[in-house]
Design a protein around this motif. Structure first.
Motif, PDB file in Angstrom:
ATOM      1  N   ALA A 110      52.043  52.274  37.626  1.00 20.03           N
ATOM      2  CA  ALA A 110      52.580  53.386  38.410  1.00 20.03           C
ATOM      3  C   ALA A 110      52.721  52.988  39.873  1.00 20.03           C
ATOM      4  CB  ALA A 110      51.677  54.608  38.274  1.00 20.03           C
ATOM      5  N   ALA A 111      51.739  52.267  40.398  1.00 20.00           N
ATOM      6  CA  ALA A 111      51.791  51.838  41.801  1.00 20.00           C
ATOM      7  C   ALA A 111      52.960  50.885  42.040  1.00 20.00           C
ATOM      8  CB  ALA A 111      50.470  51.173  42.186  1.00 20.00           C
ATOM      9  N   ARG A 112      53.185  49.956  41.112  1.00 17.93           N
ATOM     10  CA  ARG A 112      54.295  49.013  41.267  1.00 17.93           C
ATOM     11  C   ARG A 112      55.640  49.730  41.207  1.00 17.93           C
ATOM     12  NH1 ARG A 112      50.950  45.707  37.949  1.00 17.93           N
ATOM     13  NH2 ARG A 112      52.146  46.280  36.085  1.00 17.93           N
ATOM     14  N   LEU A 113      55.778  50.655  40.263  1.00 22.13           N
ATOM     15  CA  LEU A 113      57.026  51.402  40.164  1.00 22.13           C
ATOM     16  C   LEU A 113      57.263  52.263  41.402  1.00 22.13           C
ATOM     17  CD1 LEU A 113      56.890  52.551  36.425  1.00 22.13           C
ATOM     18  CD2 LEU A 113      58.293  50.737  37.413  1.00 22.13           C
ATOM     19  N   ASP A 115      56.174  51.629  44.442  1.00 22.09           N
ATOM     20  CA  ASP A 115      56.549  50.719  45.531  1.00 22.09           C
ATOM     21  C   ASP A 115      58.022  50.346  45.459  1.00 22.09           C
ATOM     22  OD1 ASP A 115      53.978  50.777  46.521  1.00 22.09           O
ATOM     23  OD2 ASP A 115      53.359  48.906  45.547  1.00 22.09           O
ATOM     24  N   ARG A 116      58.508  50.097  44.241  1.00 20.25           N
ATOM     25  CA  ARG A 116      59.919  49.744  44.072  1.00 20.25           C
ATOM     26  C   ARG A 116      60.833  50.903  44.447  1.00 20.25           C
ATOM     27  NH1 ARG A 116      60.014  46.496  38.247  1.00 20.25           N
ATOM     28  NH2 ARG A 116      58.691  44.743  38.903  1.00 20.25           N
ATOM     29  N   LEU A 117      60.433  52.111  44.049  1.00 18.78           N
ATOM     30  CA  LEU A 117      61.232  53.281  44.416  1.00 18.78           C
ATOM     31  C   LEU A 117      61.239  53.488  45.925  1.00 18.78           C
ATOM     32  CD1 LEU A 117      60.260  55.897  41.660  1.00 18.78           C
ATOM     33  CD2 LEU A 117      62.488  54.828  42.009  1.00 18.78           C
ATOM     34  N   GLN A 118      60.094  53.321  46.556  1.00 21.76           N
ATOM     35  CA  GLN A 118      60.026  53.464  48.014  1.00 21.76           C
ATOM     36  C   GLN A 118      60.915  52.443  48.705  1.00 21.76           C
ATOM     37  OE1 GLN A 118      55.810  53.133  48.723  1.00 21.76           O
ATOM     38  NE2 GLN A 118      55.465  55.335  48.545  1.00 21.76           N
ATOM     39  N   GLU A 119      60.906  51.205  48.204  1.00 27.30           N
ATOM     40  CA  GLU A 119      61.744  50.161  48.802  1.00 27.30           C
ATOM     41  C   GLU A 119      63.223  50.481  48.636  1.00 27.30           C
ATOM     42  OE1 GLU A 119      62.338  45.283  48.587  1.00 27.30           O
ATOM     43  OE2 GLU A 119      60.890  46.294  47.285  1.00 27.30           O
ATOM     44  N   ARG A 120      63.601  50.934  47.435  1.00 26.51           N
ATOM     45  CA  ARG A 120      64.997  51.318  47.205  1.00 26.51           C
ATOM     46  C   ARG A 120      65.390  52.482  48.107  1.00 26.51           C
ATOM     47  NH1 ARG A 120      65.869  53.039  41.369  1.00 26.51           N
ATOM     48  NH2 ARG A 120      67.885  53.614  42.289  1.00 26.51           N
ATOM     49  N   TRP A 121      64.508  53.448  48.238  1.00 30.07           N
ATOM     50  CA  TRP A 121      64.804  54.647  49.030  1.00 30.07           C
ATOM     51  C   TRP A 121      64.964  54.289  50.504  1.00 30.07           C
ATOM     52  CZ3 TRP A 121      62.657  57.655  52.932  1.00 30.07           C
ATOM     53  CH2 TRP A 121      63.119  58.984  53.023  1.00 30.07           C
ATOM     54  N   THR A 142      57.892  58.546  38.925  1.00 31.86           N
ATOM     55  CA  THR A 142      58.906  59.207  38.115  1.00 31.86           C
ATOM     56  C   THR A 142      59.768  60.126  38.968  1.00 31.86           C
ATOM     57  OG1 THR A 142      57.479  61.102  37.591  1.00 31.86           O
ATOM     58  CG2 THR A 142      57.349  59.184  36.132  1.00 31.86           C
ATOM     59  N   TRP A 143      60.999  60.359  38.483  1.00 32.14           N
ATOM     60  CA  TRP A 143      61.908  61.229  39.209  1.00 32.14           C
ATOM     61  C   TRP A 143      61.373  62.652  39.259  1.00 32.14           C
ATOM     62  CZ3 TRP A 143      64.505  65.695  38.248  1.00 32.14           C
ATOM     63  CH2 TRP A 143      65.524  66.050  39.139  1.00 32.14           C
ATOM     64  N   MET A 144      60.837  63.148  38.156  1.00 32.59           N
ATOM     65  CA  MET A 144      60.327  64.520  38.139  1.00 32.59           C
ATOM     66  C   MET A 144      59.165  64.687  39.115  1.00 32.59           C
ATOM     67  SD  MET A 144      60.457  65.756  34.159  1.00 32.59           S
ATOM     68  CE  MET A 144      61.486  64.887  32.988  1.00 32.59           C
TER      69      MET A 144
END
Length: 278
Positions: A110-113, A115-121, A142-144
């Motif tokens: 969950a932490a890795r995912l 981090d990836r979302l934060q970087e993309r954002w 998750t998106w939700m």
């Protein structure tokens, strides 16, 4: 309406809800289990084999005494209810996973995912594409989960209002129509999670009868899509409730006139009162 009539009507409605939520879906699942047990993987598409075996079972049942048949029917209903309760418990697990509240063994993932979302954002230059990821900086995998989290972040940035502590106060002053709308989308999310849970059960049944894999995938995906729609509506209604009824809450608590939008100073005072300075 007398008390006896009220209790009778209440019992009838509870029985209908119990049957629709637990027994009926459980009966359908048990029917699928029966088909899977009869045909298995070897005869998965041999309907003539299924019909022949079903006739044999029906003939055996005809030879049983009436008491045995009644007890068997009661047993099937109870088993259906038990399966329905299991699906309800699994729905709670599905909600937690959808909202990004993952159990300890999955937290590193969950932490890795996240981090990836934060970087993309952060690196997204297109505001529209950025909002598709999340309306605020992601803090869940998750998106939700980020849809709900974005409401908390946006409200805190705009009004210095801590939503978790102040939401019960806001709920008490909202009109019944507005509360009903929020409860409706929350109920839709619960139904979507329950549908997703049934999908997982059918998916597991695929180990015995592989077509159940497909049934499970379609059902689980449908539940997930409905869950996204419900969470999107719930997030929008929650933020709108703060915008519309926040000034009224400030007036009720003695921090404003109620005629102007909230400001961060008033929002902080409301938050401090709700948290009791803890």
């Amino acid at each position: 309406m007398t008390m006896q009539e009220f209790l009778s009507e209440l019992g009838r409605r509870l029985a209908e809800k119990w049957f629709s939520l637990l027994v009926l879906p459980g009966l359908l699942f048990l029917a699928s289990v029966t088909v899977a047990a009869v045909v298995g993987q070897e005869h998965w598409n041999d309907w003539s084999y299924l019909i022949r075996r079903s006739r044999d079972y029906a003939a055996d049942l005809d030879r049983q005494p009436a008491v045995t048949l009644v007890l068997a029917a009661v047993g099937v209903l109870l088993a259906s209810a038990v399966v329905g309760l299991a699906a309800g418990a699994l729905a709670g697990v599905a909600q937690r996973l959808w909202l990004g509240d993952w159990p300890r063994p999955l937290r590193p993932l969950a932490a890795r995912l996240t981090d990836r979302l934060q970087e993309r954002w952060r690196n997204c230059e297109d505001p529209v594409a950025q909002n598709r990821i999340s309306l605020a900086e992601p803090d869940r995998p998750t998106w939700m989960g980020n849809s709900i989290g974005a409401v908390r972040i946006r409200v805190e940035i705009a009004y210095a209002l801590h939503l978790a502590e102040t939401w019960p106060h806001l709920w008490l002053i909202m009109p019944e129509t507005s509360r009903n709308e929020v409860e409706q989308v929350r109920s839709e999310f619960n139904d979507a999670a329950r549908l997703g849970a049934w999908g997982l059960l059918y998916f597991a049944l695929g180990a015995v009868w592989w077509p159940s894999f497909l049934i499970g995938l379609v059902t689980a995906f449908s539940g997930w899509r409905r869950g996204r729609t419900a969470i999107d509506g719930f997030s929008k209604l929650t933020e709108a409730a703060v915008d519309i009824y926040g000034p009224r809450l400030a007036r009720v608590l003695g921090f404003g006139s109620g005629g102007v939008p909230l400001d961060p100073k008033t929002g902080l005072l409301i938050s401090l009162l709700a948290r009791k300075h803890a």
